[in-house]
Design a protein around this motif. Structure first.
Motif, mmCIF file in Angstrom:
data_model
loop_
_atom_site.group_PDB
_atom_site.id
_atom_site.type_symbol
_atom_site.label_atom_id
_atom_site.label_comp_id
_atom_site.label_asym_id
_atom_site.label_seq_id
_atom_site.Cartn_x
_atom_site.Cartn_y
_atom_site.Cartn_z
ATOM 1 N N SER A 11 4.724 10.926 -6.481
ATOM 2 C CA SER A 11 6.023 11.432 -7.039
ATOM 3 C C SER A 11 6.402 12.607 -6.091
ATOM 4 N N ILE A 12 5.693 13.789 -5.409
ATOM 5 C CA ILE A 12 6.179 14.529 -5.143
ATOM 6 C C ILE A 12 6.262 14.379 -4.015
ATOM 7 N N GLY A 13 5.776 13.371 -3.291
ATOM 8 C CA GLY A 13 5.661 12.418 -1.995
ATOM 9 C C GLY A 13 7.353 12.387 -1.548
ATOM 10 N N THR A 14 7.338 10.991 -2.505
ATOM 11 C CA THR A 14 8.654 10.235 -2.221
ATOM 12 C C THR A 14 9.943 11.575 -2.459
ATOM 13 N N THR A 15 9.433 12.722 -3.287
ATOM 14 C CA THR A 15 10.621 13.635 -3.865
ATOM 15 C C THR A 15 11.044 14.506 -2.474
ATOM 16 N N LEU A 16 9.900 15.028 -1.653
ATOM 17 C CA LEU A 16 10.360 15.652 -0.709
ATOM 18 C C LEU A 16 10.492 14.660 0.731
ATOM 19 N N VAL A 17 9.955 13.659 0.632
ATOM 20 C CA VAL A 17 10.772 12.994 1.974
ATOM 21 C C VAL A 17 12.129 12.607 1.751
ATOM 22 N N ALA A 25 9.610 1.509 1.941
ATOM 23 C CA ALA A 25 8.444 1.331 2.546
ATOM 24 C C ALA A 25 8.723 2.648 0.752
ATOM 25 N N LEU A 26 9.022 3.845 0.244
ATOM 26 C CA LEU A 26 8.721 4.892 -0.392
ATOM 27 C C LEU A 26 8.468 4.033 -1.667
ATOM 28 N N VAL A 27 9.715 3.166 -1.832
ATOM 29 C CA VAL A 27 9.692 2.352 -3.276
ATOM 30 C C VAL A 27 7.917 0.767 -3.371
ATOM 31 N N ARG A 59 5.917 1.090 -5.763
ATOM 32 C CA ARG A 59 5.580 1.641 -6.924
ATOM 33 C C ARG A 59 6.258 0.557 -8.243
ATOM 34 N N LEU A 60 6.419 -0.358 -7.357
ATOM 35 C CA LEU A 60 7.153 -1.793 -7.415
ATOM 36 C C LEU A 60 6.424 -2.612 -7.303
ATOM 37 N N THR A 61 6.693 -4.282 -6.876
ATOM 38 C CA THR A 61 5.557 -5.449 -6.623
ATOM 39 C C THR A 61 7.177 -5.501 -5.470
ATOM 40 N N LEU A 62 6.453 -5.668 -4.129
ATOM 41 C CA LEU A 62 7.029 -6.235 -3.627
ATOM 42 C C LEU A 62 7.834 -7.545 -3.926
ATOM 43 N N THR A 63 8.977 -7.693 -4.037
ATOM 44 C CA THR A 63 9.831 -9.046 -3.883
ATOM 45 C C THR A 63 10.699 -9.093 -3.831
ATOM 46 N N PRO A 64 12.009 -10.151 -3.472
ATOM 47 C CA PRO A 64 13.004 -10.335 -2.644
ATOM 48 C C PRO A 64 13.837 -9.459 -3.195
ATOM 49 N N GLY A 65 13.566 -9.215 -4.531
ATOM 50 C CA GLY A 65 15.148 -8.363 -5.254
ATOM 51 C C GLY A 65 14.099 -7.748 -5.875
ATOM 52 N N GLU A 112 0.800 -1.221 -0.364
ATOM 53 C CA GLU A 112 -0.398 -0.440 0.035
ATOM 54 C C GLU A 112 0.599 1.692 -0.066
ATOM 55 N N SER A 113 0.226 2.133 -0.932
ATOM 56 C CA SER A 113 0.959 3.672 -0.911
ATOM 57 C C SER A 113 0.826 4.488 0.580
ATOM 58 N N LEU A 114 1.568 5.388 0.724
ATOM 59 C CA LEU A 114 1.829 6.205 1.412
ATOM 60 C C LEU A 114 0.862 7.503 1.492
ATOM 61 N N PHE A 115 1.213 7.647 -0.268
ATOM 62 C CA PHE A 115 -0.248 9.001 -1.019
ATOM 63 C C PHE A 115 -0.638 8.541 -2.001
ATOM 64 N N PRO A 116 -1.858 9.727 -2.064
ATOM 65 C CA PRO A 116 -3.094 9.029 -2.492
ATOM 66 C C PRO A 116 -2.285 8.359 -4.506
ATOM 67 N N LEU A 117 -2.578 8.100 -5.215
ATOM 68 C CA LEU A 117 -1.943 8.014 -6.479
ATOM 69 C C LEU A 117 -3.305 8.499 -7.691
ATOM 70 N N ASP A 118 -3.780 9.680 -6.944
ATOM 71 C CA ASP A 118 -4.192 10.695 -7.937
ATOM 72 C C ASP A 118 -2.474 11.851 -8.736
ATOM 73 N N THR A 119 -2.798 12.178 -9.717
ATOM 74 C CA THR A 119 -2.192 13.356 -10.232
ATOM 75 C C THR A 119 -2.331 14.668 -10.484
ATOM 76 N N VAL A 120 -1.294 15.455 -10.435
ATOM 77 C CA VAL A 120 -1.265 16.609 -10.921
ATOM 78 C C VAL A 120 -1.128 17.498 -12.056
ATOM 79 N N SER A 121 -1.689 18.528 -12.194
ATOM 80 C CA SER A 121 -1.579 18.261 -14.328
ATOM 81 C C SER A 121 -0.709 19.886 -13.450
#
Length: 293
Positions: free
Chosen positions: A140-146, A204-206, A209-215, A121-130
């Motif tokens: 992406s904005i939240g990840t960059t700010l963190v 937690a940030l990545v 964006r991907l799917t959680l796998t060992p690699g 689950e993502s910490l931030f909403p999945l909405d987009t800003v145009s």
């Protein structure tokens, strides 16, 4: 023009992922003088721990906070019970140990939770800003700010706090630091613990964006190491800028340089490394090491 700006924005978002791991690598090196190749594996283990806690019914933010505590304990334990046996010896041996630790952690994660893709689950909403024709996701904005906040805090830690200065002193010369009364062993444990905390944040940030796998972070770790080399091992600010630069140039080269394309864009950071090392071996923002002989 809109396409160019979109590629830059997407590159900054991708670069923030690389920067999260790069900051953890810089923290370990600044505290111990070693490069920790197991950083990605420790971050993945923390992400799996948070994912498991959410499956037990805990809220995501609580699960992430508990995974951060777990990561600090794990990092300190790794330093105390494993790395301390090699830190006083040949640095190359210690680096090989971290590579082995990466393999071990990946295997443990796969054994406990399987190698199947899991949704985090993502910490931030999945909405987009145009804005002006460019779409940017809130995630992406939240990840960059963190990442920016982590960079500033890490820079302040090493420059403005007694703990940071003590960690740097231990990394540079542990014998002299011990003679000065610094608790070298505890400081090394704290350094590894704090780096593991950064890794937990990166996981937690990545993971969403991907799917959680060992690699999951294997490729990101390669780019993070490239950012560390480009930005300089002594500069948190430098590695973040380098990670963003890699992300942006990789996107631009894939679209605007025909012979590179999407298949060869992975070569972009290594070309940058080659060029930078020829001009500034210490990295774009790193400091030269002067040794008196």
């Amino acid at each position: 023009m809109e396409k160019f700006v979109q590629l830059v924005v997407d590159g900054l978002s991708t670069g923030s992922v690389y920067a999260a791991l790069a900051l953890a690598i810089v923290l370990v090196h600044s505290a111990t003088g070693l490069i920790n190749f197991a950083q990605g594996g420790m971050a993945v283990l923390a992400a799996y721990f948070a994912w498991w806690l959410t499956n037990q019914g805990l809220p995501l933010i609580v699960a992430i906070l508990l995974s951060i505590v777990f990561s600090f304990v794990l990092g300190a334990a790794v330093e105390r019970w494993l790395m301390r046996r090699f830190e006083r010896g040949d640095p190359d041996t210690a680096i090989v140990v971290t590579v082995g630790l990466l393999t071990l952690i990946t295997g443990i994660a796969g054994w406990l939770w399987s190698y199947n893709n899991q949704q985090f689950e993502s910490l931030f909403p999945l909405d987009t800003v145009s804005f002006l024709g460019v779409s940017v996701s809130v995630r992406s904005i939240g990840t960059t700010l963190v990442i920016v906040a982590a960079m500033i805090l890490l820079q302040l830690l090493f420059v403005r706090t007694k703990l940071g200065l003590a960690l740097r002193a231990v990394a540079i010369n542990p014998q002299s630091a011990a003679f000065s009364g610094l608790p070298v062993g505890r400081l090394l444990m704290v350094g590894w613990g704090l780096a593991a905390v950064l890794g937990a944040v990166a996981g937690a940030l990545v993971a969403p964006r991907l799917t959680l796998t060992p690699g999951m972070l294997d490729n990101a770790l390669v780019y993070a190491l490239a950012a560390v080399i480009l930005g300089g091992l002594t500069s948190p600010f430098g590695v973040v800028i380098a990670a963003w630069l890699i992300g942006v140039l990789e996107n631009l080269a894939a679209v605007y340089v025909p012979f590179i394309g999407f298949d060869l864009k992975v070569a972009v950071p290594f070309i940058l490394i080659f060029v930078v090392l020829l001009v500034r071996p210490q990295g774009l923002f790193g400091r030269k090491t002067v040794v008196r002989v």
